[in-house]
Design a protein around this motif. Sequence first.
Motif, short mmCIF file in Angstrom:
data_model
loop_
_atom_site.label_atom_id
_atom_site.label_comp_id
_atom_site.label_asym_id
_atom_site.label_seq_id
_atom_site.Cartn_x
_atom_site.Cartn_y
_atom_site.Cartn_z
N ASN A 68 7.61 12.28 24.82
CA ASN A 68 7.98 13.68 25.00
C ASN A 68 6.81 14.44 25.63
O ASN A 68 5.67 14.33 25.16
N ILE A 69 7.11 15.21 26.67
CA ILE A 69 6.07 15.95 27.39
C ILE A 69 6.38 17.45 27.34
O ILE A 69 7.32 17.91 28.00
N PRO A 70 5.64 18.23 26.56
CA PRO A 70 5.85 19.69 26.59
C PRO A 70 5.34 20.25 27.92
O PRO A 70 4.21 19.99 28.31
N LEU A 108 5.78 21.64 37.65
CA LEU A 108 5.67 21.46 36.21
C LEU A 108 4.19 21.37 35.85
O LEU A 108 3.42 20.67 36.51
N SER A 109 3.81 22.09 34.80
CA SER A 109 2.45 21.96 34.28
C SER A 109 2.56 21.61 32.80
O SER A 109 3.53 21.98 32.14
N PRO A 110 1.59 20.87 32.26
CA PRO A 110 1.68 20.49 30.84
C PRO A 110 1.48 21.70 29.94
O PRO A 110 0.62 22.55 30.19
N ASN A 111 2.29 21.78 28.90
CA ASN A 111 2.10 22.82 27.87
C ASN A 111 1.11 22.27 26.85
O ASN A 111 0.59 21.16 27.00
N SER A 145 -0.98 17.13 28.03
CA SER A 145 -1.73 16.63 29.20
C SER A 145 -1.68 15.11 29.34
O SER A 145 -1.48 14.59 30.44
N LYS A 146 -1.85 14.39 28.24
CA LYS A 146 -1.90 12.92 28.33
C LYS A 146 -0.54 12.35 28.73
O LYS A 146 -0.44 11.49 29.60
N ALA A 147 0.52 12.83 28.08
CA ALA A 147 1.87 12.35 28.40
C ALA A 147 2.24 12.74 29.83
O ALA A 147 2.91 11.97 30.54
N ARG A 159 3.17 10.87 35.43
CA ARG A 159 2.74 11.02 36.83
C ARG A 159 2.26 9.68 37.39
O ARG A 159 2.67 9.26 38.49
N SER A 160 1.41 8.99 36.64
CA SER A 160 0.88 7.71 37.11
C SER A 160 1.97 6.65 37.22
O SER A 160 2.00 5.87 38.17
N ALA A 161 2.88 6.65 36.24
CA ALA A 161 3.96 5.66 36.24
C ALA A 161 4.88 5.86 37.44
O ALA A 161 5.31 4.89 38.08
N LEU A 162 5.17 7.10 37.77
CA LEU A 162 6.03 7.39 38.93
C LEU A 162 5.32 7.01 40.23
O LEU A 162 5.94 6.45 41.15
N GLU A 163 4.03 7.31 40.31
CA GLU A 163 3.27 7.00 41.53
C GLU A 163 3.22 5.49 41.77
O GLU A 163 3.44 5.02 42.90
N GLU A 164 2.97 4.73 40.72
CA GLU A 164 2.78 3.29 40.88
C GLU A 164 4.09 2.53 41.10
O GLU A 164 4.10 1.47 41.74
N THR A 165 5.19 3.08 40.59
CA THR A 165 6.49 2.41 40.78
C THR A 165 7.22 2.92 42.02
O THR A 165 8.17 2.29 42.49
#
Length: 282
Positions: free
Chosen positions: A15-17, A113-116, A120-122, A127-133
Amino acid sequence: MHTMWKGTISFGLVNIPVKMHAATENKDVKLRQLHKECKSPIKYEKTCPVCESEVKNEDIVKAYEYAKNKFVILDEEDLEALRKEQEDKAVEIIDFVKLEDIDPIYFEKGYYLSPNDGGSKAYSLLRSALEETGKIGVAKMMIRSKEQLAVIRVYENALVVETIHFPDEVRDVKEVPNIPEKTELSQNELKTAKMLIDQLTTEFDPNKYQDEYRTALLDLIEQKKNEEGQTATAKEKQMPDNVTNLMDALQASLERAKKDKPKPKQPKRKTKSTAAKKRATS
């Protein structure tokens, strides 16, 4: 940057706030409409054609027209409860797809979108998972009382939500008139057209493209602003002067009082009595 929406994006058990911000802005030059005679801005009022009177916001209800002049009235409380029910749900990524699988005709509007707090970690993980896949996430979300189909992707260093149209919102291309069927073309014509495309092919640089009409319009406005007789000042609506009105009212009241005041009775003249008259004649 103004926060438009706060919520949670989820994929799997992550979950990413997040906070959402408009990624684009409309820079159209807005022109006002003035009354030609007095140069005052035209006012648009909500009026009822039956009652022939202006309608205030509190006297307006929402309704759905299911047949000609037949409506289902929808209470604001019911609509608000429905919106709240949807907005309280987390935005869940349903599928992951390739960006090139979605035709650009589906895309509508972009949001950053910015982290609430605590996200930040999620946020970085997604972001990294989308970039790499090389994939983008497909999700549903509520924005301004409307359920939206959306994709979540990476743009530069940020996650971006792109709202996309539902399939039934994209009109069938078969309804477009006068589209020609396949036409016989000469190889020479096709070869020349392809050579022209090759000559004009380059890397996309958005800074290269400017809104020339908007720039020319702003230049024209600036030029006319400095020319004599090309500007106008709207006339202020004359508001009633309370002092003048009070004096007028007092004066009118005084005049009315004078007219309504009963005339003073004239004193009766004393007349000689009958006996005195007789003595005078004898």
